[in-house]
Design a protein around this motif. Structure first.
Motif, PDB file in Angstrom:
ATOM      1  N   GLN A  42      12.577   4.808   4.526  1.00 60.45           N
ATOM      2  CA  GLN A  42      11.612   5.370   3.549  1.00 60.45           C
ATOM      3  C   GLN A  42      10.805   4.275   2.854  1.00 60.45           C
ATOM      4  O   GLN A  42       9.759   4.537   2.277  1.00 60.45           O
ATOM      5  CB  GLN A  42      12.349   6.209   2.513  1.00 60.45           C
ATOM      6  N   GLU A  43      11.316   3.046   2.944  1.00 63.91           N
ATOM      7  CA  GLU A  43      10.581   1.930   2.328  1.00 63.91           C
ATOM      8  C   GLU A  43       9.752   1.158   3.347  1.00 63.91           C
ATOM      9  O   GLU A  43       8.882   0.372   2.977  1.00 63.91           O
ATOM     10  CB  GLU A  43      11.565   0.960   1.681  1.00 63.91           C
ATOM     11  N   TYR A  44      10.079   1.341   4.660  1.00 58.45           N
ATOM     12  CA  TYR A  44       9.453   0.472   5.656  1.00 58.45           C
ATOM     13  C   TYR A  44       8.839   1.188   6.866  1.00 58.45           C
ATOM     14  O   TYR A  44       8.095   0.571   7.611  1.00 58.45           O
ATOM     15  CB  TYR A  44      10.493  -0.519   6.207  1.00 58.45           C
ATOM     16  N   ALA A  45       9.188   2.446   7.086  1.00 61.00           N
ATOM     17  CA  ALA A  45       8.775   3.058   8.354  1.00 61.00           C
ATOM     18  C   ALA A  45       8.339   4.498   8.177  1.00 61.00           C
ATOM     19  O   ALA A  45       8.835   5.398   8.865  1.00 61.00           O
ATOM     20  CB  ALA A  45       9.905   2.945   9.378  1.00 61.00           C
ATOM     21  N   CYS A  46       7.444   4.728   7.248  1.00 63.01           N
ATOM     22  CA  CYS A  46       6.815   6.048   7.144  1.00 63.01           C
ATOM     23  C   CYS A  46       5.441   5.863   6.473  1.00 63.01           C
ATOM     24  O   CYS A  46       5.194   4.845   5.814  1.00 63.01           O
ATOM     25  CB  CYS A  46       7.686   7.051   6.395  1.00 63.01           C
ATOM     26  N   PHE A  50       3.735   3.104   3.631  1.00 64.09           N
ATOM     27  CA  PHE A  50       2.534   2.299   3.908  1.00 64.09           C
ATOM     28  C   PHE A  50       1.455   2.562   2.857  1.00 64.09           C
ATOM     29  O   PHE A  50       0.801   1.631   2.384  1.00 64.09           O
ATOM     30  CB  PHE A  50       2.023   2.639   5.313  1.00 64.09           C
ATOM     31  N   ASP A  51       1.299   3.828   2.474  1.00 62.88           N
ATOM     32  CA  ASP A  51       0.295   4.160   1.454  1.00 62.88           C
ATOM     33  C   ASP A  51       0.655   3.526   0.104  1.00 62.88           C
ATOM     34  O   ASP A  51      -0.210   3.085  -0.634  1.00 62.88           O
ATOM     35  CB  ASP A  51       0.190   5.687   1.279  1.00 62.88           C
ATOM     36  N   ARG A  52       1.967   3.484  -0.168  1.00 65.71           N
ATOM     37  CA  ARG A  52       2.447   2.952  -1.450  1.00 65.71           C
ATOM     38  C   ARG A  52       2.311   1.431  -1.498  1.00 65.71           C
ATOM     39  O   ARG A  52       1.820   0.872  -2.470  1.00 65.71           O
ATOM     40  CB  ARG A  52       3.939   3.306  -1.568  1.00 65.71           C
ATOM     41  N   ASP A  53       2.726   0.770  -0.402  1.00 69.68           N
ATOM     42  CA  ASP A  53       2.789  -0.695  -0.419  1.00 69.68           C
ATOM     43  C   ASP A  53       2.571  -1.243   0.999  1.00 69.68           C
ATOM     44  O   ASP A  53       3.511  -1.629   1.691  1.00 69.68           O
ATOM     45  CB  ASP A  53       4.169  -1.126  -0.966  1.00 69.68           C
ATOM     46  N   PRO A  54       1.300  -1.262   1.436  1.00 65.27           N
ATOM     47  CA  PRO A  54       1.038  -1.685   2.824  1.00 65.27           C
ATOM     48  C   PRO A  54       1.512  -3.104   3.125  1.00 65.27           C
ATOM     49  O   PRO A  54       2.016  -3.365   4.225  1.00 65.27           O
ATOM     50  CB  PRO A  54      -0.489  -1.559   2.959  1.00 65.27           C
ATOM     51  N   GLU A  55       1.405  -4.009   2.156  1.00 65.97           N
ATOM     52  CA  GLU A  55       1.814  -5.408   2.412  1.00 65.97           C
ATOM     53  C   GLU A  55       3.310  -5.469   2.757  1.00 65.97           C
ATOM     54  O   GLU A  55       3.721  -6.175   3.673  1.00 65.97           O
ATOM     55  CB  GLU A  55       1.562  -6.286   1.168  1.00 65.97           C
TER      56      GLU A  55
END
Ligand code: OAD
Length: 231
Positions: A42-46, A50-55
């Protein structure tokens, strides 16, 4: 262990998952040492992540790209590539690491996309083959470039799924390697092969959830079993 008589088959499909790359050093997703044990998807692969924190998501995928480049095709990949070049063979994979291609299979059906492509919402898909991303934002429109990978919650690319189904529909030998069989629609592919009267073989060190579908279950690692049944 009985060898496979290639002269009996007109079209072979290898369907591979994370277990195929395990002996190359790429971690699997589930089970011991699995990626989703260490990283919360949920932090890296959805898309939401990506919308929340693309970097943060791009940093994670950059780590994976660099790690994969330190992994090399093993004997099992070489055997598939060798057959691919002299028999009627197709490779369908859930893997995003590109290792089948590096071993010599040119045209691989990549169900879950690729670590080596990025996607702009306006300008579409482009290759990006260096360890670090060449651009994190589209040079033309400035949108973030997301990895062209099927993340949790994404639909699979319908054209790619249709291509996989078309290939499976005309095979007479279907070999499933290193797939846990819990992710659909891929978990339905062996059933589809069986419905089309292909001989279905499963290679896995663990008993698969869908064991009853297979004509043969060969317990073991891809790199150990493939040389025994094909050489
Ligand atoms: P999993 O990690 O769910 O399962 C790996 C399978 O490989 C298990 O059945 C293992 O027993 C088997 N295995 C381990 N080592 C092996 C070896 N040396 N030889 C053969 N088999 C071995 O991987 P997948 O089923 O590929 O999706 O996972 C499906 C999807 O779940 C992945 O593509 C990924 C993940 O979330 C996305 O990222 C969208």
């Amino acid at each position: 262990m009985e060898k496979i008589d290639l002269s009996k088959y007109k079209k072979i499909v290898f369907f591979t998952g994370a277990g195929m790359s395990a002996e190359s050093g790429v971690p699997t997703y589930r089970g011991q040492g699995g990626i989703w044990k260490e990283y919360n998807f949920q932090e890296y692969a959805c898309q939401e992540a990506f919308d929340r924190d693309p970097e943060k998501v791009l940093d994670f995928h950059e780590i994976r790209r660099k790690a994969v480049l330190e992994c090399y095709p093993h004997k099992g990949h070489e055997i598939i590539a060798n057959l691919y070049n002299r028999h009627h063979v197709s490779v369908i994979t859930q893997n995003i690491d590109g290792i089948h291609q590096r071993s010599g299979c040119e045209d691989v059906v990549e169900l879950h996309g690729s670590l080596w492509r990025v996607r702009c919402p306006v300008h579409g898909i482009s290759k990006d083959l260096e360890p670090g991303f060449k651009n994190r934002k589209c040079p033309e429109c400035g949108n973030w470039l997301r990895p062209d990978i099927t993340w949790f919650g994404d639909m699979l690319n319908a054209d790619v799924v249709n291509k996989a189904i078309a290939v499976i529909s005309c095979c007479d030998l279907f070999i499933n390697i290193g797939i846990s069989g819990v992710v659909y629609p891929a978990a339905g592919f062996p059933i589809h092969a069986k419905d089309n009267e292909a001989r279905c073989i499963c290679i896995n060190p663990e008993f698969p959830a869908d064991i009853e579908i297979y004509d043969e279950f060969i317990q073991g690692k891809a790199g150990d079993i493939l040389p025994k049944i094909f050489c």
